[in-house]
Design a protein around this motif. Structure first.
Motif, mmCIF file in Angstrom:
data_model
loop_
_atom_site.group_PDB
_atom_site.id
_atom_site.type_symbol
_atom_site.label_atom_id
_atom_site.label_comp_id
_atom_site.label_asym_id
_atom_site.label_seq_id
_atom_site.Cartn_x
_atom_site.Cartn_y
_atom_site.Cartn_z
ATOM 1 N N UNK A 146 0.826 -1.209 0.000
ATOM 2 C CA UNK A 146 0.000 0.000 0.000
ATOM 3 C C UNK A 146 0.859 1.258 0.000
ATOM 4 N N UNK A 147 2.042 1.203 0.608
ATOM 5 C CA UNK A 147 2.947 2.353 0.545
ATOM 6 C C UNK A 147 3.369 2.625 -0.897
ATOM 7 N N UNK A 194 2.580 5.975 -3.293
ATOM 8 C CA UNK A 194 3.554 6.734 -4.087
ATOM 9 C C UNK A 194 3.136 6.786 -5.557
ATOM 10 N N UNK A 195 2.583 5.680 -6.059
ATOM 11 C CA UNK A 195 2.114 5.669 -7.449
ATOM 12 C C UNK A 195 0.948 6.639 -7.641
ATOM 13 N N UNK A 196 0.063 6.697 -6.645
ATOM 14 C CA UNK A 196 -1.040 7.657 -6.714
ATOM 15 C C UNK A 196 -0.508 9.084 -6.738
ATOM 16 N N UNK A 198 -3.990 7.687 -16.306
ATOM 17 C CA UNK A 198 -4.983 7.050 -15.428
ATOM 18 C C UNK A 198 -4.472 6.993 -13.988
ATOM 19 N N UNK A 199 -5.408 6.960 -13.075
ATOM 20 C CA UNK A 199 -5.049 6.816 -11.665
ATOM 21 C C UNK A 199 -4.914 5.333 -11.325
ATOM 22 N N UNK A 200 -3.912 4.967 -10.533
ATOM 23 C CA UNK A 200 -3.713 3.550 -10.228
ATOM 24 C C UNK A 200 -4.809 3.036 -9.297
ATOM 25 N N UNK A 201 -5.033 1.736 -9.361
ATOM 26 C CA UNK A 201 -5.958 1.113 -8.422
ATOM 27 C C UNK A 201 -5.255 0.915 -7.085
ATOM 28 N N UNK A 202 -5.987 1.108 -6.016
ATOM 29 C CA UNK A 202 -5.404 1.022 -4.688
ATOM 30 C C UNK A 202 -5.726 -0.324 -4.063
ATOM 31 N N UNK A 203 -4.772 -0.958 -3.395
ATOM 32 C CA UNK A 203 -5.051 -2.228 -2.714
ATOM 33 C C UNK A 203 -6.138 -2.028 -1.666
ATOM 34 N N UNK A 204 -6.959 -3.044 -1.456
ATOM 35 C CA UNK A 204 -8.029 -2.904 -0.453
ATOM 36 C C UNK A 204 -7.456 -2.798 0.951
ATOM 37 N N UNK A 205 -8.168 -2.102 1.786
ATOM 38 C CA UNK A 205 -7.773 -1.943 3.187
ATOM 39 C C UNK A 205 -8.984 -1.544 3.993
ATOM 40 N N UNK A 222 -6.864 3.974 4.201
ATOM 41 C CA UNK A 222 -7.317 3.432 2.920
ATOM 42 C C UNK A 222 -8.523 4.210 2.411
ATOM 43 N N UNK A 223 -9.469 4.483 3.300
ATOM 44 C CA UNK A 223 -10.651 5.248 2.904
ATOM 45 C C UNK A 223 -10.268 6.665 2.484
#
Length: 665
Positions: free
Chosen positions: A615-616, A620-622, A636-643, A648-649
């Protein structure tokens, strides 16, 4: 858990300076959100009374002897009080004495040159303006005296005299300066720590106001997420700015690890806990034990503000309150409990104090260097003053030096800062002219005017670091009455207002047209810096949640400063009428989401969870994607891992806000 009979539904602060907190601090937060400054903690009542004494004695002497040229003694005394930066005596002697000597050198030269007409007096005056804007290279303690010497030049050229007459004016000026120097540094000394004590006390008072508003909002069941977001954003910016002002005040004293530096550091650590509390309260219901703990925290912050303002510090009661708060924190759920424990630890550290051996002031001054930006600003001010000088000469206005003086005073190194200062100058001049006209109509007798001058001078100096509009309002009224008393004439208030408006407008035009200095990249660069700083903090919180408080504090401070700078720039855009086409709304939404990310990151650091490298990396990718979109790239915006945690929210909401960015923010 202790029990207390407190009705939190009707909670109001009854601590020190409650009236200031409820009124001035709320107004200060509103003005700061619109790029105007109001720092009620810097109201210098004693400094104002001292300056009023300096001015009133010289004005009484001028009136009693019937010598109009003694008005320059009034000017000299007042300008010396303005040149006084406070702090250690060696800094004050250099600033006040440097102004007096430089002014005594410039005044006879421009006065004699003025006797040869505008084609001689004008260039000589402009040369003096250019040279006296160069001391900016030596820092704030040299900048203000230099600007005041520029004021001496633009006023002195409108007092043309023979060499003998110019020497008389200079003697009167030096007499007033010597009287003010004697009064400020010998007869009526003020402790050099007074401004720092006020700044530190205001810092804790602002944090107490933040807790108070948390308590009030927590008592409203219908409070929405938007209400909490607005409260957190407003207070975060206000407290962060207050922390930086207090740091700057401590730096001017150039202390080692002393009581005041400790006060600021502990307040900064407290701020981290308040960020986490505010974020947690916004996302969950406040239990009654948590509200009782917040009440304890509020009491402790009120006591900290009281002790910060006191010359004789006593941490006994504060230490007891810190222990009570730590006890409350142990029975609370994990996240709010850790946040309150952080606050309790910071308060306990402040109560313990640094030790008396660390309170020595270390006088040292770094060398200044005249750089290209300093030269460019000096040239910009000089050309603008020349334009104002020619314009008022063409219009044949009386008291024309008020126009050139206004141009000197409003011009700032950054163009974006010049026009808000000009607007404040115009409003203050018009209001001050109206106040002076009312006072003259009600009390035309000169002895009565002399009595009125005293409170006006006191208010002018007392508010010089509080708000520029209020300062100019009292300044205008003061000098209109002084001139009316020693050089009576008609239309003085109107002339003052008209000339100030002209001079301020010329200053705005000069700042925008003459080699304008702007922040590289403008608002987009500030938004990019806010994105980078806040997401760096979030990534660090994900990768190293157990990072030390020092490291977390540095990351949190960088994020807060970057967000505040961007929000101030957006406020200026609103005042300028810019930001159409959805750009302003998109940028505002982005900054709101970034504040939410910073709060969630602070919660995670206090919780010290497990490291999450994936997630870190996504964080950084975001950040990289948002920065690219701010540059106008359609990425495009990257997809974020679930949390399932708050960070995360918060990152998901940030991604939604970033998706709304137009091609150019």
């Amino acid at each position: 858990m202790r029990t207390r009979s407190v009705d939190l539904r009707h909670f109001t602060w009854r601590g020190p300076a409650a009236g200031i907190s409820d009124g001035f601090y709320r107004l200060a937060r509103q003005l700061e959100s619109r790029a105007f400054g109001l720092t009620p903690e810097q109201i210098g009542i004693v400094e104002g009374l001292r300056a009023a004494t300096a001015v009133a004695v010289m004005a009484a002497l001028a009136y009693g002897l019937g010598r109009p040229w003694l008005a320059w003694a009034v000017f000299g005394a007042f300008w010396c009080c303005l040149a006084d930066p406070g702090g250690p005596d060696w800094v004050r002697r250099r600033a006040i004495g440097g102004f007096a000597l430089a002014g005594a050198l410039v005044l006879p030269i421009v006065s004699i040159a003025g006797a040869f007409g505008p084609f001689v007096g004008g260039p000589v005056m402009l040369a003096a303006v250019f040279l006296t804007n160069l001391p900016r290279a030596w820092g704030a303690s040299a900048t203000v005296p230099g600007i005041l010497v520029s004021v001496v030049a633009v006023v002195g050229v409108d007092y043309p005299h023979t060499p003998a007459g110019a020497l008389v004016l200079t003697g009167a000026f030096l007499f007033g300066c010597a009287w003010a120097y004697l009064l400020c540094l010998v007869l009526w000394r003020i402790h050099p720590h007074a401004p720092v004590r006020r700044a530190a006390a205001a810092l804790y008072a602002r944090e107490a106001a933040m807790v108070q508003d948390m308590l009030v909002l927590a008592g409203h069941e219908e409070a929405s997420e938007a209400d909490w977001a607005g409260l957190n954003a407003e207070h975060r910016r206000a407290v962060r700015l207050s922390i930086e002002r207090a740091r700057a005040a401590v730096a001017r004293l150039e202390q080692r690890r002393g009581r005041h530096e400790l006060a600021v550091d502990c307040a900064d650590r407290l701020f981290a806990g308040l960020l986490a509390l505010g974020h947690g309260l916004a996302s969950g219901e406040a239990s009654r034990p948590l509200r009782f703990a917040l009440w304890t925290l509020h009491e402790a912050l009120a006591e900290a503000a009281h002790q910060a303002a006191s010359r004789q510090f006593s941490g006994v009661r504060l230490a007891d309150q810190a222990r009570s708060l730590a006890q409350d924190a142990r029975v609370l759920p994990h996240a709010p409990g850790r946040a309150l424990a952080q606050c309790a630890a910071a308060l306990a550290a402040y109560a313990a104090g640094p030790g008396a051996e660390h309170d020595a002031i270390q006088p040292h001054a770094g060398p200044g260097r005249i750089t290209v930006p300093v030269l460019r600003h000096a040239a910009r001010v000089t050309v603008a003053v020349a334009l104002a000088y020619l314009l008022v000469a063409w219009l044949n206005l009386t008291f024309s030096y008020w126009a050139t003086m206004a141009t000197v005073m409003v011009m700032q190194p950054l163009a974006e800062a010049t026009w808000p200062r000009s607007l404040e100058r115009i409003l203050g001049s018009v209001g001050g002219g109206m106040l002076a006209a009312l006072l003259l109509a009600a009390s035309p007798a000169k002895p009565v005017l002399l009595l009125i001058i005293f409170p006006l001078a006191a208010l002018t100096i007392a508010f010089k670091s509080v708000n520029y509009t209020v300062f100019v309002l009292f300044l205008t009224s003061l000098f209109v009455l002084v001139i009316e008393m020693v050089q009576p004439g008609s239309g003085v208030p109107v002339a003052r207002a008209v000339n100030n408006i002209i001079g301020a407008l010329v200053g705005v035009a000069g700042g925008l047209v003459l080699w304008p200095e702007r922040r590289p990249g403008g608002v987009v660069a500030l938004l990019a810096a806010a994105v980078e700083a806040n997401l760096t903090f979030a990534a660090q919180a994900l990768a190293h949640p157990a990072m030390g408080q020092d490291a977390a504090g540095q990351e949190r401070r960088a994020a807060g400063l970057a967000s505040s700078a961007a929000e101030t720039a957006l406020a200026r855009m609103r005042l300028e009428g810019r930001g159409r086409g959805g750009r302003l709304e998109a940028a505002t939404a982005l900054l709101g989401a970034l504040r939410n990310v910073a709060g969630a990151a602070a919660v995670r650091v206090l919780g010290a969870g497990t490291a999450d490298a994936a997630r870190a990396a996504a964080c950084r990718a975001l950040a990289a994607s948002i920065l690219a979109r701010l540059r106008g790239e359609a990425v495009p915006l990257p997809s974020l891992p679930p949390g399932n945690d708050e960070l995360s929210a918060a990152l998901a909401r940030l991604a939604d806000a970033a998706a709304g960015l137009p091609a150019r923010a």
